[in-house]
Write an enzyme that holds these catalytic residues in place. Structure first.
Site, PDB file in Angstrom:
ATOM      1  N   THR A   1      55.052  12.106  37.000  1.00  0.00           N
ATOM      2  CA  THR A   1      54.816  10.745  37.619  1.00  0.00           C
ATOM      3  C   THR A   1      56.333   9.990  37.497  1.00  0.00           C
ATOM      4  OG1 THR A   1      52.678  10.304  36.907  1.00  0.00           O
ATOM      5  CG2 THR A   1      54.038   8.518  36.744  1.00  0.00           C
TER       6      THR A   1
ATOM      7  N   GLY B   1      46.344   8.981  32.175  1.00  0.00           N
ATOM      8  CA  GLY B   1      45.857   7.643  32.535  1.00  0.00           C
ATOM      9  C   GLY B   1      44.762   7.069  32.131  1.00  0.00           C
TER      10      GLY B   1
HETATM   11  N1  ASP Z   1      49.766   8.634  34.605  1.00  0.00           N
HETATM   12  C1  ASP Z   1      49.343   9.181  35.530  1.00  0.00           C
HETATM   13  C2  ASP Z   1      47.864   9.479  35.918  1.00  0.00           C
HETATM   14  O1  ASP Z   1      47.006   9.504  34.948  1.00  0.00           O
HETATM   15  C3  ASP Z   1      49.675  10.899  35.301  1.00  0.00           C
HETATM   16  C4  ASP Z   1      51.301  11.096  34.963  1.00  0.00           C
HETATM   17  O2  ASP Z   1      51.769  10.015  34.359  1.00  0.00           O
HETATM   18  O3  ASP Z   1      51.771  11.993  34.816  1.00  0.00           O
HETATM   19  O4  ASP Z   1      47.415   9.416  37.000  1.00  0.00           O
END
Ligand code: ASP
Length: 309
Positions: free
Chosen positions: A176, A230
């Site tokens: 991300t 998340g």
């Molecule tokens: N936070 C993101 C999600 O849960 C994933 C990530 O940070 O790689 O969609």
């Protein structure tokens, strides 16, 4: 000169030097360099924090190394569903999009939700109708196709797991993306963009498009962008929690970030990291995982480009 600063991340996770080739490391570092320098230039030339964070995220969305935009991971059905959000610390207003299938740069759409709609969060088909009305660039599914990402999906399908983009199957591709900035006028902004988790289904939405969870900015305290599992960031209202600890418990930025990343999140099983800048230009790039792609550049401090612990 009034202090201005930009911090970015490209995701946190099991990022080990032992599993990284020199060449890959170079590619990551140069992508981080490009994004952080571009935004620095915007701030240097009196641009806004909001423009700086949007620009950094656009560059990272266009880079296939990261799990956002072009490099987004696959859903259970073999598609891409992207989430993004942006928040302006001056207006305490934000824009967010979720479950986008065909938008080249989700963060640009989030910015338009902020600037040109009376809403905060648009999802799926409706968000794409809004995107068409706004003349946003679309991309075909082939644009988002990546063989390694597809292999991650096949592996997740065979183990029946929903996995973070932080897995041994492909330790070289994480992330991300996000950015936080302070501009010369003392305004803060934050932005985050993601493809979510490999093998996600049922319209799963993570913390990224949820203001207060994955993204938050408020000129009275700080700007925050998160990355990690998340569900845990939503449950601990991670980004807003940092703001709250600063305002109500009078903690400084680094203590507030420490509490969220090393105490609150782990207490419920959450792993990940975040970047944050406060209204004075203090910054924090912290994570409870093996590594986090990160960079920081300001008018007053030395540049930081980091990957591992
Ligand atoms: N936070 C993101 C999600 O849960 C994933 C990530 O940070 O790689 O969609």
């Amino acid at each position: 000169m009034k202090k201005f600063a930009i911090a970015i991340h490209g995701g946190a996770g099991t990022i080990l030097r032992s599993q990284m080739s020199d060449d890959k490391e170079k590619q990551y570092k140069s992508a981080l360099e490009e994004a952080v320098h571009n935004s620095y230039e915007i701030l240097f030339h009196d641009g806004t924090a909001l423009d700086a964070v949007e620009q950094a995220v656009v560059i990272l969305e266009d880079c296939p190394l990261f799990n956002a935009g072009k490099g987004s991971v696959f859903t259970h059905e073999g598609r891409h569903e992207m989430d993004a959000s942006i928040m302006d610390g001056l207006r305490k207003d934000g824009g967010a999009v979720s479950l986008l299938r065909n938008i080249k740069n989700p963060i640009k759409l989030a910015r338009l939700v902020l600037e040109r709609s009376e809403h905060v969060l648009l999802a799926g088909e409706g968000a794409e109708i809004f995107a068409k009305e706004q003349g946003i660039e679309f991309a075909d599914p082939e644009y988002f196709y990546d063989e390694l990402r597809h292999n991650q999906l096949l592996s997740a399908l065979s183990s029946n797991k929903v996995i973070l983009d932080h897995t041994e199957i492909d330790p070289k591709k994480f992330g991300t993306v996000g950015a936080v900035a302070l501009d010369k006028n003392g305004n803060l902004a934050a932005a985050t963009s993601t493809g979510g988790m490999t093998n996600k289904k049922w319209g799963r939405i993570g913390d990224t498009p949820i203001l207060g969870a994955g993204t938050y900015a408020n000129n009275e305290s700080c700007a925050v962008s998160c990355t990690g599992s998340g569900e845990y960031f939503i449950r601990s209202v991670a980004a807003f929690n940092i703001h709250s600890l600063m305002i109500y418990a009078r903690m400084n930025l680094s203590d507030a970030c420490y509490k969220v990343i090393h105490e609150i999140l782990p207490s419920i099983g959450g792993d990940g990291g975040l970047i944050a800048i406060d209204k004075h230009g203090n910054f924090c790039l912290d994570f409870n995982t093996e590594g986090m792609y990160r960079a920081f550049l300001s008018s007053h401090d030395q540049k930081i480009i980091g990957i591992y612990k």
